[in-house]
Design a protein around this motif. Sequence first.
Motif, PDB file in Angstrom:
ATOM      1  N   ASP A  73      -3.094 -19.455  12.758  1.00  0.00           N
ATOM      2  CA  ASP A  73      -2.229 -18.918  11.718  1.00  0.00           C
ATOM      3  C   ASP A  73      -1.123 -19.904  11.351  1.00  0.00           C
ATOM      4  N   SER A  98     -11.820  -6.567  -5.197  1.00  0.00           N
ATOM      5  CA  SER A  98     -10.889  -6.947  -4.134  1.00  0.00           C
ATOM      6  C   SER A  98     -10.932  -6.005  -2.937  1.00  0.00           C
ATOM      7  N   VAL A 144      -8.729  -4.028  -2.067  1.00  0.00           N
ATOM      8  CA  VAL A 144      -7.412  -4.012  -1.442  1.00  0.00           C
ATOM      9  C   VAL A 144      -6.857  -2.592  -1.384  1.00  0.00           C
ATOM     10  N   THR A 145      -6.049  -2.340  -0.358  1.00  0.00           N
ATOM     11  CA  THR A 145      -5.359  -1.054  -0.234  1.00  0.00           C
ATOM     12  C   THR A 145      -3.927  -1.220  -0.729  1.00  0.00           C
ATOM     13  N   TYR A 164       0.501  -3.592  -1.922  1.00  0.00           N
ATOM     14  CA  TYR A 164       0.400  -4.912  -1.317  1.00  0.00           C
ATOM     15  C   TYR A 164       1.155  -5.921  -2.163  1.00  0.00           C
ATOM     16  N   HIS A 206      -1.046 -15.512  -5.629  1.00  0.00           N
ATOM     17  CA  HIS A 206      -2.118 -16.330  -5.056  1.00  0.00           C
ATOM     18  C   HIS A 206      -1.954 -17.812  -5.376  1.00  0.00           C
ATOM     19  N   ALA A 262     -10.569 -14.220   3.162  1.00  0.00           N
ATOM     20  CA  ALA A 262      -9.528 -13.325   2.648  1.00  0.00           C
ATOM     21  C   ALA A 262      -8.823 -14.078   1.533  1.00  0.00           C
ATOM     22  N   PRO A 293      -5.299 -14.115  -0.202  1.00  0.00           N
ATOM     23  CA  PRO A 293      -3.914 -13.652  -0.340  1.00  0.00           C
ATOM     24  C   PRO A 293      -3.523 -13.489  -1.806  1.00  0.00           C
ATOM     25  N   SER A 299      -6.853  -9.857  -2.111  1.00  0.00           N
ATOM     26  CA  SER A 299      -7.440  -8.920  -1.144  1.00  0.00           C
ATOM     27  C   SER A 299      -6.502  -8.602   0.020  1.00  0.00           C
ATOM     28  N   VAL A 300      -5.489  -9.444   0.240  1.00  0.00           N
ATOM     29  CA  VAL A 300      -4.469  -9.201   1.265  1.00  0.00           C
ATOM     30  C   VAL A 300      -3.119  -9.635   0.693  1.00  0.00           C
ATOM     31  N   ASP A 301      -2.054  -9.421   1.447  1.00  0.00           N
ATOM     32  CA  ASP A 301      -0.714  -9.744   0.964  1.00  0.00           C
ATOM     33  C   ASP A 301      -0.600 -11.207   0.560  1.00  0.00           C
ATOM     34  N   THR A 338      -0.986 -17.527   6.209  1.00  0.00           N
ATOM     35  CA  THR A 338      -2.265 -18.106   5.831  1.00  0.00           C
ATOM     36  C   THR A 338      -2.877 -18.763   7.069  1.00  0.00           C
TER      37      THR A 338
END
Length: 342
Positions: A28, A54, A56-57, A60, A64, A112, A114, A117-119, A128
Motif C-alpha cells: 500500500d 463500477s 460501487v457502493t 464514496y 481518478h 480496483a 480509485p 470503483s473505490v474511494d 493506492t
Amino acid sequence: MKAVRLHHYQEQPRVEEVAEPRITGPHDVIVKIGGAGLCRTDLHIIEGQWVEKSGVTLPYTLGHENAGWVHEMGSAVSNVAVGDTVIVHPLITCGLCHACRAGDDMHCINSAFPGISVDGGMANFLKTSARSVVKLNPSLEPKDIAALADAGLTAYHAVKKAASLLYPGTKAVVIGAGGLGHIGIQCLKALTPAEIIVIDRSQAALDLTKQWGPDHTILADGKHVAKVKELTDGQGAEAVIDFVGEAGAEHDAVSMLRRAGSHYIIGYGGKLNVPTIDIISSEINFIGNLVGNYNDLEELMTLTAQGKVTLHTAMYPLDAANDAIHDLDSGKLRGRGILVPA
C-alpha cells in the motif's frame, strides 16, 4: 480529512469530513494529494452512467486523476520513498494476471479503480499501491500535471496506437480541442509527422490550440466534414481521434475516414450504427481506448518533463468542487479543472 463524496446519483457531491485512509497491506501507498483532476467521466458518474460497470457502493469519494507526495507506505514498497513526488496510475492492479504480465494494466482482472470503483483522490489523501505510483521529475508540480493521470494517459495511449500508421504525408483528425484534445494534439506532434486537423464547436477552444501547432483548425458548423474532405483531396484521413464520442461526433468521424482508415474512440456517450458492408468494403477500423498502461504514463511524464506536453489548467480549492463541476458541465472550463486541497 476533507473529501468530495457522492451520496446519490443525479445530485451534486458534498465536501465533508471523513477518516484518513490507512495502510493495511505491504504494498500500500498513501499519497498526500497535491492536485486532483476533474474529468467529464466525473459528470457521467454523477449522472449514474457508471452504476452497472463500477458496482460501487455509495457514498464514496470521487477523483481518478491524482498526483501528490508519498505520505506513508507499506513494508514491502521499494520503488518510492516518503516525500517523493508521484503521479498515480488510475488503476490498482495485481501484477499477477495475464493482462498485468503482458503490460496491459488497464485490463487487470483483479483491479480496483480509485474514483470509480473505490474511494478516489478528491481528498487530502488517497490510498493506492506501489505498482500505481510513478516517481516524478522534481521539476514537476502535482497540481500542474494531475490530469495527465487519466486525460493525458488516455490521449497518449490512443495516439501511440495510431503512431505506427501516421507516416509522413498522412493526416490525422482530432475531434474535440478541450481537456483531452489539447493533450492529444501535443502527443501527435511529439510522436508523429502527420498533418494535424483539429475540429471543435468552440472557436475559443480552437484559438487556444494554435499554440500547440496543429496544421488546420475547423469550426464544427455543419460544414466541417466537407472541409476535411477538401483538405484530404476527397479521400478522408488515415486516423480520426475522437475525444467527444457523442452528439454526432461519432458519426462525423466515420464520414471523415479514408479507405482502411482508423477511428480511435476516446470520448463516449453516443452510439455507432455503421452497416457492416461499409466496414468491410472500405476496410475501416474502430479502436476503443481505455486509459493506458504504466509504461504509457511513464513515457508521457518524460515528454512532460521535456516540455513537449503541457496542460492548460484552471485551479479550484477542494471546497469549490461543485463550482468546478458546474463550470465543466456548462462549457465554461477551458482545458482541465484541478482541485487543490488546502
